[in-house]
Design a protein around this motif. Structure first.
Motif, mmCIF file in Angstrom:
data_model
loop_
_atom_site.group_PDB
_atom_site.id
_atom_site.type_symbol
_atom_site.label_atom_id
_atom_site.label_comp_id
_atom_site.label_asym_id
_atom_site.label_seq_id
_atom_site.Cartn_x
_atom_site.Cartn_y
_atom_site.Cartn_z
ATOM 1 N N LEU A 556 37.867 42.796 36.692
ATOM 2 C CA LEU A 556 36.888 42.506 35.642
ATOM 3 C C LEU A 556 37.242 41.270 34.824
ATOM 4 C CD1 LEU A 556 36.237 46.150 34.400
ATOM 5 C CD2 LEU A 556 34.719 44.755 35.801
ATOM 6 N N LEU A 557 38.538 40.991 34.659
ATOM 7 C CA LEU A 557 38.959 39.875 33.813
ATOM 8 C C LEU A 557 39.531 38.713 34.610
ATOM 9 C CD1 LEU A 557 40.625 41.897 30.906
ATOM 10 C CD2 LEU A 557 38.297 41.001 31.032
ATOM 11 N N SER A 558 39.687 38.904 35.921
ATOM 12 C CA SER A 558 40.193 37.844 36.806
ATOM 13 C C SER A 558 41.535 37.298 36.324
ATOM 14 C CB SER A 558 39.166 36.693 36.903
ATOM 15 O OG SER A 558 37.930 37.165 37.390
ATOM 16 N N VAL A 559 42.418 38.205 35.918
ATOM 17 C CA VAL A 559 43.737 37.833 35.404
ATOM 18 C C VAL A 559 44.792 38.633 36.146
ATOM 19 C CG1 VAL A 559 45.248 37.875 33.376
ATOM 20 C CG2 VAL A 559 42.870 37.174 33.128
ATOM 21 N N GLN A 560 45.923 38.005 36.465
ATOM 22 C CA GLN A 560 46.971 38.668 37.245
ATOM 23 C C GLN A 560 48.217 38.983 36.419
ATOM 24 O OE1 GLN A 560 46.697 39.488 40.528
ATOM 25 N NE2 GLN A 560 44.640 38.630 40.750
ATOM 26 N N THR A 561 48.546 38.127 35.449
ATOM 27 C CA THR A 561 49.813 38.275 34.734
ATOM 28 C C THR A 561 49.599 38.923 33.374
ATOM 29 O OG1 THR A 561 49.766 36.138 33.595
ATOM 30 C CG2 THR A 561 50.605 36.161 35.870
ATOM 31 N N VAL A 562 50.657 39.591 32.894
ATOM 32 C CA VAL A 562 50.607 40.212 31.575
ATOM 33 C C VAL A 562 50.448 39.149 30.503
ATOM 34 C CG1 VAL A 562 51.978 41.492 29.880
ATOM 35 C CG2 VAL A 562 51.888 42.271 32.261
ATOM 36 N N ALA A 563 51.146 38.037 30.641
ATOM 37 C CA ALA A 563 51.061 36.968 29.643
ATOM 38 C C ALA A 563 49.632 36.449 29.512
ATOM 39 C CB ALA A 563 52.016 35.833 30.020
#
Length: 692
Positions: A556-563
């Motif tokens: 949904l957010l197209s993000v892989q890293t916690v940062a």
């Protein structure tokens, strides 16, 4: 012939909607006041002959009506319209009946329609009479608006009437041809019969207004559908003998319907049997009066009908009504309408869950028995059921559901607070989820749809009746959520929320359905931090380079890293249409004595512990371990404890609910709940300004 689609314009909440009908049963669902009843009431007015009222016009059109009263602009004068589209077999009798609805005969067609329009007959005369009744005052105003004038003294009925148009859909081109009113009425009556099992069923033993005794229902069914007994004149002399014969006659005549009722599962094997006895005076003997008794055959004990539950009566009453309506249609001797629709409103009233789940199947048994007795099992009506019951919905095929959604009027300023005065209708038959990648697995559109069907069926989901949905990871969130709402956003208690426990791996599978239905929803999920190297084992969320294993966050957010997740703004966590917000754990600053440490949780249990660190320290919230004196050591110990197999998450949630109530809601959940509150109810009023 079947009705396959209708379109409604300017009727109550239904400004402009189209609704597909199934060949057998169609189910209308949605929150309260979303337009389900209006979609049946429009048939009462146009087809069943109930009078319109001026307030049947939609809110926006009422303003147009008053505008015409002020300036006489014909372009603003509104009309209510109902289009009914029929599927048709050109080779059968249907073609002959519908011939007049074909203004242009084409070689190929599979449907045709009729439009009914409720509009002013003579607008000039209407406005002249209105202005004469309420002339302008010296200040330039009239005593009443035109809508108020039409609400008085049957003025609406004098000035408005129904007209008919034939509709033909030829290669995507809609052709509307006016019909003579008499011809239009005749065509409609020959094509369609509508009947209603109303929601307002006051079923008791009272003969008063709005009360429906079962015995009266049986008597009506007898008079209109069954063979009448030939009561000899000897009844005047030997009434008891005739009552005995009539009772035997009723037993014979009602044997079929009684078998059907027993097939509904009531009375159960432990209940009393049903028996109908004659209680007629000689003067009333030919009127078919009956009483319904509940009989205990073992004790030869009889009880009046009021000595049984409302659910039992409600089910029998609906069965009798459905059988009666269907029998009346089948037995129509001349020009029987080619199709029939039976509307059943809120059948779940007084019925327990198991009976609700079998209701539609049982009604079809009643109708099948009626058709079999009539000798033509192909004569089946279309059922339209309006319901708030998730149990009924569990038994219905996904494609048969029509979801009614409250929405703002089309001409409202988007920057102003929205009043949901209109409705939209979404057909679940048209919903096709997009294929997706779940980890290493490719999920096809068909597989995604099957997953949603199974989930909604297994959970008795009330999604279709809610104002908004909250999708959570697991049982801890679901158990604590009501208390969190009370602490953070108590105004959400005034709306109807449904909570779906879907986990981080499945929340995004619901995104397509919720977007299709346009239901606002909040996803409360976990960071689920894992190491970047190797096979990605779980790690503390503050580990440099940590990734998220949460499929919903990645999708949904197209993000892989916690940062990168923590760097997202509130706007980036929300969808473009502001119908979705995704919230997950963020840093919690823990202060203790002179020490301060940012602790980064990966799960709700960690977040809860860090947010309420002082209560964990003093034992008011127990994790089952001792907390070290130093903050950095405490951070690691809490993380290890919650990650361990010995930590019972549900027990933790229950202990929180059973303990002191002064705990704090994790900040990321507060963030999501405040978004949802503002999305549904607008910003909270400024208490100080209110008091000023």
């Amino acid at each position: 012939m079947k009705v396959n689609e209708i379109s409604i314009r300017n009727f109550r909440r239904l400004e402009d909607v189209s609704i597909q009908f199934e060949e057998e049963d169609t189910v209308f669902v949605g929150p309260n006041n979303s337009g389900k009843t209006s979609a049946t009431a429009v048939f009462r007015c146009f087809v069943a002959g109930k009078d319109f009222r001026v307030h049947d016009l939609s809110v926006a059109r009422m303003a147009d009506l008053d505008k015409f009263g002020m300036d006489g602009d014909e372009g603003s004068l509104p009309a209510i319209e109902l289009d009914i589209w029929f599927s048709i077999d050109p080779s059968g009798i249907e073609f002959g009946r519908a011939f007049s609805l074909l203004p242009r005969l084409s070689d190929e067609f599979d449907r045709l329609g009729i439009r009914m329009r409720y509009s002013a007959v003579d607008s000039t005369k209407m406005r002249a009479e209105y202005t004469a009744a309420y002339p302008l005052s010296p200040e330039g105003v009239r005593g009443k608006r035109l809508s108020q004038y039409l609400a008085m003294d049957r003025n609406l009925k004098r000035h408005f009437d129904v007209s008919f148009l034939a509709l033909e859909d030829s290669d995507g081109e809609l052709v509307a041809t006016p019909l003579d009113k008499k011809e239009g009425t005749s065509i409609l009556q020959s094509l369609l019969k509508v009947d209603f099992v109303d929601a307002q069923r006051n079923i008791d033993d009272d003969e008063g207004h709005r009360s429906n005794r079962l015995s009266a229902a049986f008597a009506t069914f007898y008079r209109k559908n069954l063979e009448q007994a030939d009561v000899a004149s000897a009844a005047h002399e030997v009434i008891d003998e005739n009552n005995r014969k009539l009772t035997e006659h009723y037993a014979s005549q009602f044997e079929g319907i009684m078998k059907v009722i027993r097939g509904l599962g009531v009375p159960s094997i432990n209940d009393r049997e049903l028996k109908i006895v004659s209680s007629l005076s000689p003067e009333a003997a030919l009127q078919g009066n009956t009483e319904l008794l509940y009989v205990d055959a073992h004790r030869n004990h009889e009880l009046p009908e009021l000595y049984n539950g409302l659910g039992f009566k409600n089910l029998i009453y609906m069965a009798i009504q459905a059988r009666h309506f269907h029998s009346q249609w089948i037995r129509t001797a001349k020009n029987r309408p080619l199709c029939q629709i039976i509307f059943i409103e809120e059948p779940e009233v007084h019925l327990h869950a198991q009976v609700q789940q079998t209701f539609i199947a049982n009604i079809w048994q009643v109708i099948a028995a009626s058709a079999k007795e009539a000798g033509d099992e192909s004569l089946a009506p279309q059922l339209v059921v309006t319901t708030h019951s998730s149990h009924i919905l569990d038994t219905v095929d996904f494609s048969k559901v029509r979801y009614f959604r409250r929405c703002a009027l089309g001409d409202e300023n988007p920057d102003e607070p929205k009043i949901l005065n209109a409705s939209q209708v979404h057909s679940l038959r048209n919903f096709k989820p997009d294929p997706m990648e779940v980890g290493d697995e490719h999920v096809t559109s068909e597989q995604a749809l099957e997953f949603l069907k199974r989930y909604l069926k297994l959970t008795h989901c009330d999604l279709f009746f809610a104002d908004a949905a909250i999708l959570v990871e697991g049982s801890v969130e679901k158990l604590l959520l009501p208390s969190m709402i009370d602490k953070t956003s108590p105004r959400l208690r005034t709306v109807y929320l449904t909570t779906l426990e879907v986990g981080g791996a499945y929340a995004h599978r619901f995104a397509g359905l919720l977007a299709f239905l346009k239901i606002p929803y909040l996803i409360v999920t976990d960071l689920d931090s894992v190491e970047a190297a190797g096979r990605h084992p779980a790690c503390r969320a503050d580990q440099p380079g940590a990734l998220t294993s949460n499929a919903s966050l990645k999708e949904l957010l197209s993000v892989q890293t916690v940062a990168d997740l923590l760097a997202l703004t509130s706007e980036q966590k929300s969808s473009a249409d502001n119908n979705l917000y995704v919230t997950f754990q963020t840093d919690v600053t823990v202060n203790e004595r002179d020490a301060t440490l940012d602790m980064r949780p990966r799960t709700i249990e960690e977040s809860f512990a860090y947010q309420n660190f002082h209560m964990v320290r003093n034992g008011e919230i127990s994790l089952g371990i001792d907390i070290p004196p130093m903050l950095d050591a405490s951070y690691q110990v809490i993380y290890d404890r919650i990650r361990s197999s010995g930590f019972k998450k549900t027990d933790f949630a229950m202990s929180v609910l059973a303990g002191p109530d002064n705990w704090l809601v994790p900040n990321y959940i507060s963030e999501g709940l405040i978004w949802l509150e503002n999305r549904l109810l607008g910003p909270a009023p400024d208490i100080q300004s209110v008091h000023e």
